[in-house]
Design an enzyme around this catalytic site. Structure first.
Site, short mmCIF file in Angstrom:
data_model
loop_
_atom_site.label_atom_id
_atom_site.label_comp_id
_atom_site.label_asym_id
_atom_site.label_seq_id
_atom_site.Cartn_x
_atom_site.Cartn_y
_atom_site.Cartn_z
N ASP A 439 0.87 -1.15 0.00
CA ASP A 439 0.00 0.00 0.00
C ASP A 439 0.92 1.22 0.00
OD1 ASP A 439 -2.21 1.64 0.43
OD2 ASP A 439 -1.79 1.67 2.57
N LYS A 440 0.42 2.36 -0.38
CA LYS A 440 1.32 3.50 -0.36
C LYS A 440 1.17 4.33 0.90
CE LYS A 440 0.69 7.36 -2.52
NZ LYS A 440 0.94 8.29 -1.46
N THR A 441 -0.04 4.87 1.07
CA THR A 441 -0.21 5.83 2.15
C THR A 441 -0.13 5.14 3.51
OG1 THR A 441 -1.70 6.88 0.66
CG2 THR A 441 -1.61 7.74 2.89
N PHE A 601 -17.66 12.13 2.22
CA PHE A 601 -16.80 11.63 1.16
C PHE A 601 -17.16 10.19 0.84
CE2 PHE A 601 -13.06 9.47 -0.36
CZ PHE A 601 -12.53 10.37 -1.25
N LYS A 624 -15.09 20.12 -1.64
CA LYS A 624 -13.69 19.83 -1.92
C LYS A 624 -13.57 18.36 -2.32
CE LYS A 624 -11.30 18.49 2.33
NZ LYS A 624 -12.27 18.03 3.28
N THR A 749 -2.17 1.57 -4.83
CA THR A 749 -2.61 2.71 -4.05
C THR A 749 -3.92 3.25 -4.56
OG1 THR A 749 -2.06 4.96 -3.46
CG2 THR A 749 -1.16 4.17 -5.51
N ASP A 751 -4.37 6.39 -4.60
CA ASP A 751 -4.07 7.73 -5.07
C ASP A 751 -4.14 7.81 -6.58
OD1 ASP A 751 -3.76 9.10 -2.81
OD2 ASP A 751 -1.61 8.77 -2.64
N LYS A 885 -7.29 -4.60 -4.98
CA LYS A 885 -5.98 -4.94 -4.44
C LYS A 885 -5.89 -6.44 -4.25
CE LYS A 885 -4.95 -0.67 -2.00
NZ LYS A 885 -4.34 -0.09 -0.83
#
Lengths: 1199, 348
Positions: A439-441, A601, A624, A749, A751, A885
């Site tokens: 995973d990245k974050t 979100f 946002k 990820t 992202d 994933k």
């Protein structure tokens, strides 16, 4: 975790139409996490508020009593035995013991044969019993807690176990919540309550829960007045998803929805809220906390499954041996058929003058005798199947885990977390990992967000931020800071230019945009400000009329926290948030905004919005979200309507977009911010829809999404933010080492592509000279074309060749992949022109996005992707959903034999962690979901290097050797017995005493293997870390493979022949008795296997010495003890033997002769075919002895 | 509050002297937990290998020579008599002869080949007699042999556990099949005394066979297995029985019959009177009479010496050949250029 993960922590996205249906279904079946069925409105649970009797009338809901214990006093014995006998090993033990109870088969003494089984059963039962007793105690304690429950109009204490669904409970501050409750009222008039969910998901920050406004006032009044409260809650059936709750409530003829934010769960603690009142909806075992306590599925190690394959071979040997004995028995009986009556040792009938005269004695006929002799030889040869190996392995893994946990270099001081072994079955798998999915974050990055850049109304800020000379700007900054009465926990650097802009009068587009920009940052989130007044520091600033407050922002998403803190630094401080309104301190001036609605979100919209009414009664929607999702819904006709007034508006969009791209190239996480005024009609339409969507029980998320789309359109772009997600320490180095060790690191990820690539670059995963293959198609065909194109361009081989190849051993093929990027690469590829899938030797990087994966994983394109991906050096998957994933992990797992490891920190990694062969959780900031599902957990990504290269290597080699040695140890013993049986007229006599046979694998030889399995090291951790390529030994299965097994078995055969025949020939024509020879054989085989082990030990510490030589000593002690008991026929044997020189000479001869071939083989191998490990070991040991100049030379060469 | 605590402890590390936050989970350092205990790490250097082989050969060859010499010094006379002792006319039905009541005495001459120093051990050797057969080995009761009170403890003795309702002492097939050939020797009509005392283990006489346990009901069945026992002598003094009860390990075995306490000269002729009672004919078992001197290694057996010499010689040869190998094709130990990734990849 992901961009703005915020409230969307739900692991599965039920309504996600874009997720691959087939794939996800497949995965759902495989992993526990996903097989919940989210009960819709079909069969709701009805809860009558404050009317438990009616609630439980139709169907008796579970009470609040919990039992985590498994047994009661009565059920303990049968249930425990039942559970224990689920293990095949025990059944084998039992079968052998039962066989031994049959009179014609009683090879061993009947009680002796029961001994091992009883011992193991007792130990386990005592352990289980103790654990269960402790569980009983904790259950009792838990069940006897007390809470205030509304009983006949008054709150009275009631023990937890008596609480029933439908009752109204009052919980005070810092108390633990007894069951899952829907909030009715809180001490806060607006109905906010803060809870800590530490026990549930490990997150220490506070979370907000709301009581519905409708119930807050009413129930408050009613409860205080003592009037009965009533209402009806329809909610879903109990499930284990702690992030979701769907229900609605009828209260005073009003119907309104309840969601996850209205329920508080058992195990959480109430914080910062004086009291709450809630109605129990789920109690006891049905609470989400209890439903979640199930353990993650256990995994089995690769080596163990190979071991089972070899165990099958051993059973074949066992069968053959038994068959030989049975056949021999048959032939012998056939030949001596006529003499059976008179043979002294084999009489068919009684010849005594008694009641038994001339009756048949123990002769069951030829066929039965053959059959019995088969069975009794199974009893004699039982340890051929190394049952004790399973127990040994468990102990060894336990010891290995201990050392992994205690490793100081895998301790993370920043989170005070040690390494954790949550699964004890797969230690050795760590030594054979091929694919690392990360995973990245939070895994590669710290998940500590820092507000870096902002673009407001087309103007780029924060450029000079990192270079800004503090002293130069100090004056103005302190000015700003001083005016800021709110102290934050973290310091934030501000851009002076932007600060200056914000201090201008509220006029001009740019100024207004900046104002709204920061207002949005402060308002459009789910962060809770916790204000603490600190009077001490206010003394210095006494000229200010308000005391300085310190604010702690508690939020579920670190991005949001960073943004809110940033807004505060620029003077827009969020100081109060309730479900109804927000208070923001704008440069000292408090503004109260009424919140009309909030769209949280979600991963489909990828944005969040809030509808607020300003003090001047205008209504705005502040949004946002991810820039890709935002730019599509911006106002398109800006230019037309406002052409004259503001010619730059449209440009803002493009400028911002270019800024955003720039940010993501720098590795920043970007969010676009936009707002829009709402007209009354729009507001009304939206409010209707919002209400309806909110109250619906089914498809609420879809409906809410639809509602959100009503207002999330035609937005005015205000700007964008860039938040830095810092890399964790040592990530690039760790990745480099893993790559050198022949592992492929794939990053999965959520992202977006640019961010993923930039992080990839910064952690050295991607290098500039790599060819990047980017696959982001929006349809099946596009993906197919892209894949095909890439494959043709880079010459990836066709399917049939590969798939054929893959089914075979992958060793050769894989070797080329791991060759470093220096000269050898070109050499290698020249030599293997067919194998290399790369045209021009440039490493390839595949970047693929979630959208394409939807099409690819679902369709037959999987193979194409697999081939392309395996040909690439690096694979980056961006914007992937949690289930994707797992899908990618499955892609590799199902098509190759390679071991996969998944590492992640968030709830969205759970599926991948459970899917992979080895799952590693990072105990970071995003809760404990990943850790709970993982096999190993650690504090930092960089520990992975040490875990795999050092501990993985050690564990693999240790366990590999352990298994082979245990096969050998038991087989040599059994074969020795077998040869003897051939000269006892096939009568399955054992020359050894029952005790020796039983003790052999339990006492005589077990301890050294365990010690070696835990402590032996072929190489020091320094060497292993310095030469990561040594890890490839695990890939090549150097420590355990078929060839080694057969070699070991051949060696075993030789050694058993020596052990048997040397004494046989030496004592051939002598007066030796059976017990003396048995005693000699016993000690010979014990000495032999221990010296054999000693020959292979690579690192002698005092414990190893003690274990090895101690075992021989203990064997002697045991024999002396057994031989000192007069009632045994073997009485005094050892004393007689020890006096004769032949005895000692025989032992010496056996040991030397038996081990000679092995030793020669070993020496030859080391001279002519030294393994990498062998060379590295020599270098390591000899370097210490060598003079210094040589040492440096070696270092240079090796690097 | 958790994060705050952690970050501060992380920042200052273990050097933080302030005690209140000492509940860190940081593993305590010890050489044991870090797997860094002082250790000996043997590697097989050429010197090591060669000296190991040399050492073995230097130990083994002398031992081999010594044992071979010892074995060669042992004088052994083996006389097989199971066929010889049956009158030629009756050899067609050996089993019938042995079961008959005919006179079983037979007198034979043995010539002493070499001078035999006393003590000379007299053994009987049986072939093809599976005393190690499982049913046979187990058919005894050690408690009964030891203890008078336990004489009913015969459950393991089937099929010879009782006769006519009362227990047999000693019970079981082993005792039942007690060997009953007897030998007496004479030289030139001078009887040669055979000492039958102390032929069994002292430990057996003292502790395994009871001094107050007397044979009872023994060999009273229809089928006699072998020797009968004098019912007035306690088991602890029945040394033939005690020897017999130490069942043999292999189907060919010797059992001590007695000792001759005088030296025998070369070419002396011994007259042996054998009483051929024991039935080995039903299973084609051979019977041998063995007279043997003894050495420090026991009886005559060249195997041990030969084996030692072979292994010693082999190790010497190996030491030589490895020396040659190391001289001809030396490999620098720990040379990184041999590492697989530094070597020619095709060579792998």
């Amino acid at each position: 975790m992901e961009l703005q993960q915020g409230n969307s922590k739900t692991v599965s996205v039920p309504g996600d139409s874009s997720s691959a249906v087939n794939k996800s279904q497949r995965i759902r079946n495989k992993s526990v996490q996903f097989d919940d069925n989210y009960v819709s409105g079909e069969n709701p649970r009805l809860i009558y508020v404050n009317d438990p009797r009616k609630t439980n009338d139709k169907y008796e809901f579970t009470g609040n009593e919990i039992t985590t214990s498994k047994y009661t006093v009565i059920s303990f014995l049968p249930k425990n035995l039942f559970i224990q006998f689920h293990r095949v090993a025990y059944l084998y033990f039992l079968a052998i013991a039962v066989l031994n109870q049959l009179p014609p088969l009683a090879v061993f003494g009947r009680t002796v044969s029961l001994f091992p089984l009883l011992f193991v059963l007792c130990v386990t039962a005592v352990k289980d019993g103790y654990e269960d007793w402790r569980r009983h105690n904790s259950d009792r304690k838990e069940n006897n807690h007390e809470s205030l429950v509304l009983q006949s109009g008054q709150f009275q204490m009631k023990v937890w176990k008596k609480i029933r669904a439908g009752e109204v409970v009052r919980v005070r501050v810092n108390e633990t919540i007894p069951c899952d409750m829907v909030l009715l009222a809180t001490s806060d008039p607006s109905g906010v309550a803060y809870i800590q969910t530490m026990n549930l998901d490990g997150e220490s920050n506070l979370k907000t829960r709301y009581a519905r406004q409708e119930t807050t006032t009413l129930s408050l009044f009613d409860v205080n007045g003592g009037t009965a409260v009533s209402g009806l809650i329809r909610c879903e059936q109990p499930n284990r998803n702690i992030y979701e709750f769907t229900a609605n409530m009828e209260f005073n003829r009003q119907k309104f929805p309840l969601s996850q934010s209205n329920i508080i769960l058992r195990g959480c603690q109430l914080k910062n809220t004086e009291w709450v009142i809630g109605v129990v909806v789920y109690a006891g075992q049905e609470t989400k906390a209890m439903l979640n306590s199930a353990a993650s599925p256990s995994k089995r190690s690769r080596l163990e499954s190979y071991m089972n394959r070899e165990t099958l071979w051993l059973s074949v040997f066992l069968f053959v041996m038994c068959a030989v004995v049975a056949t021999g028995m048959g032939l012998w009986l056939e030949r001596h058929k006529k003499q059976l009556d008179t043979l002294p040792y084999y009489r068919k009938i009684y010849f005594t003058n008694g009641s038994n005269n001339r009756k048949t004695y123990k002769f069951y006929g030829l066929v039965m005798e053959i059959f019995f002799s088969f069975l009794s030889s199974i009893i004699v040869f039982q340890i051929m199947i190394p049952i004790s190996l399973y127990i040994t392995m468990e102990l060894v893994r336990l010891g290995q885990s201990y050392f992994m946990i205690e490793d100081k270099q895998m301790y993370d001081s920043s989170s005070d977390s040690r390494f954790q072994c949550r699964s004890l079955n797969i230690n050795e798998d760590l030594g054979q990992i091929r694919y690392v999915f990360s995973d990245k974050t939070g895994t590669l990055t710290q998940n500590k967000m820092e507000f870096r850049r902002a673009t407001v109304y087309g103007k780029n800020y924060g450029n000079s931020l990192h270079v800004a000379d503090q002293s130069l700007e100090e004056a103005s900054i302190t000015e700003v800071v001083e005016r800021n009465r709110w102290k934050l926990k973290s310091e934030i650097n501000v851009d002076i230019e932007l600060v200056e802009l914000l201090h201008k009068d509220l006029a001009g587009n740019e100024r207004i945009a900046a104002h709204e920009f920061f207002l949005t940052l402060a308002a459009c989130n789910t962060v809770i400000p916790i204000v603490t007044q600190c009077s001490s520091s206010s003394s210095t600033m006494s000229e200010l009329d308000e005391p300085v407050g310190s604010i702690d922002y508690q939020g579920e998403s670190p991005d949001e926290q960073a943004l809110v803190s940033a807004a505060s630094a620029y003077g827009y401080t969020l100081i109060e948030r309730t479900s109804g309104h927000i208070v923001i301190d704008v440069n000292g001036e408090k503004q109260r905004l009424d919140v009309l609605g909030l769209h949280e979100f979600d991963s489909v919209r990828k944005r969040m919005s809030v509808v607020v009414r300003y003090p001047d009664n205008s209504v705005k929607v502040l949004v946002k979200g991810a820039d890709t999702s935002m730019f599509n819904i911006l106002a398109k006709e800006v230019r037309k309507s406002d052409q004259n007034e503001d010619p730059v508006t449209d440009d803002v969009r493009y400028i911002t977009q270019s800024h955003v791209t720039e940010y993501s190239l720098q590795g920043l996480r970007t969010l676009a911010v936009a707002s829009r005024n709402l007209t009354d009609e729009e507001l009304e339409e939206w409010q209707c829809s919002y209400k309806e969507a909110g109250t619906s029980l089914t498809d609420r998320s879809t409906k809410l999404r639809h509602t959100a789309s009503l207002i999330e359109c035609d937005l005015n772009l205000l700007g964008a933010t860039g938040v830095e997600d810092k890399l964790q320490d040592g990530v690039p180095e760790a990745i480099e080492s893993l790559r050198q060790a022949g592992m492929k690191v794939w990053v999965l990820t959520g992202d977006k592509q640019e961010t993923a690539i930039s992080i990839g670059l910064s952690c050295k995963l991607l290098t500039p000279e790599m060819h990047q293959i980017v696959i982001n198609g929006n349809s099946e065909n596009e993906c197919r074309n892209l894949l095909a194109e890439a494959r043709i361009k880079y010459g990836v081989k066709t399917a049939d060749y590969r798939s054929k190849n893959l089914k075979r051993k992958k060793n050769v093929e894989n070797e080329y992949l791991e060759i470093p990027d220096d000269i050898t690469t070109s050499k290698a590829s020249e030599r293997h022109p067919v194998k290399v899938s790369i045209l021009n030797n440039t490493p390839l990087a595949l970047i693929i996005d979630g959208n394409s994966l939807v099409y690819i994983l679902e369709k037959d394109l999987e193979i194409d992707l697999f081939e392309l991906a395996t040909a690439c050096k690096v694979v980056l998957c961006c914007r992937v959903a949690p289930l994707q994933k797992a899908g990618i992990v499955d892609l590799i797992k199902s098509r190759t034999d390679d071991m996969t490891l998944a590492i992640g920190d968030g709830a969205n990694d759970v599926s991948m962690i459970q899917m992979a062969d080895v799952g590693v959780g990072i105990s970071g900031q995003e809760g404990r979901q990943a850790v709970m599902a993982s096999d190993f957990a650690m504090g930092q990504f960089r520990f992975l290097k040490r875990l795999l290269l050092v501990h993985g290597h050690w564990n693999y080699h240790r366990v590999g050797y352990l298994v082979l040695y245990n096969f050998y140890r038991n087989a040599v013993f059994v074969l020795m017995l077998f040869w003897y049986i051939l000269s006892t007229a096939f009568s399955t006599t054992s020359a050894l005493t029952d005790w020796s046979s039983m003790f052999y694998s339990v006492i005589y030889t077990s301890v050294p293997t365990i010690v070696v399995g835990i402590l032996d090291k072929n190489l020091s951790h320094k060497t292993l870390l310095k030469f990561p390529k040594l890890y490839c030994a695990g890939h090549r299965q150097e420590s355990y493979n078929m060839q080694l097994f057969w070699l070991t078995m051949a060696d075993t055969l030789w050694q058993s022949l020596v052990v048997f025949y040397i004494p046989f020939f030496i004592y051939k024509d002598s007066s030796i008795d059976i017990w003396s020879l048995g005693s000699l054989w016993t000690i010979s085989v014990v000495v032999l296997v221990n010296i054999h082990l000693a020959m292979d030990i690579q690192r002698w510490v005092f414990i190893t010495h003690a274990a090895t030589w101690g075992s021989i000593l203990i064997t002697y002690i045991c024999m002396v003890i057994v031989d000192s008991i007069p009632v045994f026929p073997n009485y005094w044997t050892i004393y007689h033997l020890a006096r004769s020189a032949t005895y000692w000479l025989t032992i010496l001869l056996i040991t030397v002769l038996a081990l000679l071939p092995r030793f020669i083989f070993k020496v030859m191998y080391q001279i002519f075919w030294p393994s990498d490990i062998q060379i590295a070991r020599e270098a390591e040991i000899l370097r210490r002895r060598r003079p210094k100049h040589l040492k440096t030379k070696v270092d240079k060469e090796s690097s | 509050m958790n994060t705050e605590m952690a970050s501060s402890s992380g920042g200052t590390g273990s050097t933080d002297p302030s005690a209140p936050r000492r509940h860190s989970k940081r593993p305590k350092y010890s050489r044991f937990t870090q797997q860094e205990l002082p250790a000996c790490k043997p590697i097989l250097t050429p010197q090591w290998v060669i000296s190991a082989f040399t050492l073995i050969s230097f130990i083994f060859i002398p031992i081999g020579v010594a044992s071979l010499l010892a074995s060669r010094n042992v004088v052994e006379i083996v006389y097989r008599y199971e066929t010889d002792c049956i009158p030629i006319n009756l050899r067609g039905d050996k089993v019938g002869y042995i079961q008959s009541t005919l006179d079983k005495n037979c007198i034979k001459m043995i010539t002493v080949p070499k001078r035999m120093k006393h003590p000379i051990y007299v053994y009987y050797q049986l072939d093809n007699f599976y005393q190690n057969h499982r049913r046979y080995v187990k058919s005894r009761s050690d408690t009964q042999l030891r203890d008078k009170k336990k004489e009913n403890d015969t459950s393991s003795c089937e099929p010879e556990e009782s006769n006519g309702g009362s227990p047999i002492v000693p019970c079981g097939l082993v005792a039942w099949s007690l060997f009953n050939d007897t030998y007496s020797f004479s030289i030139k009509n001078e009887p040669l005394a055979v000492n039958k005392n102390d032929i069994s283990w002292k430990s057996d006489r003292d502790s395994k066979f009871g001094k107050d346990v007397f044979p009872k009901n023994f060999q009273n069945g229809t089928l006699k297995g072998g020797a009968t026992l004098n019912e007035s002598i306690p088991l602890s003094k029945q040394e033939d029985l005690i020897v017999w009860m130490r069942t043999a390990a292999l189907p060919t075995f010797r059992k001590l019959y007695g000792r001759i306490e005088v030296d025998l000269q070369a070419n002396e002729v011994i007259n042996v009177t054998l009483e051929n009672n024991y039935n080995t004919y039903s299973f084609n078992g051979k019977k041998k009479l063995v007279l043997s001197t003894t050495s420090w290694l026991g009886g005559k057996n060249d195997f041990l010496g030969i084996a030692y010499l072979t292994v010693g010689g082999l190790c010497f040869f190996l030491a030589l050949s490895f020396t040659v190998v190391y001289l001809v094709k030396p490999r620098k130990l720990g040379d990184p250029s041999y590492l697989s990734w530094n070597r020619n990849p095709a060579g792998h």
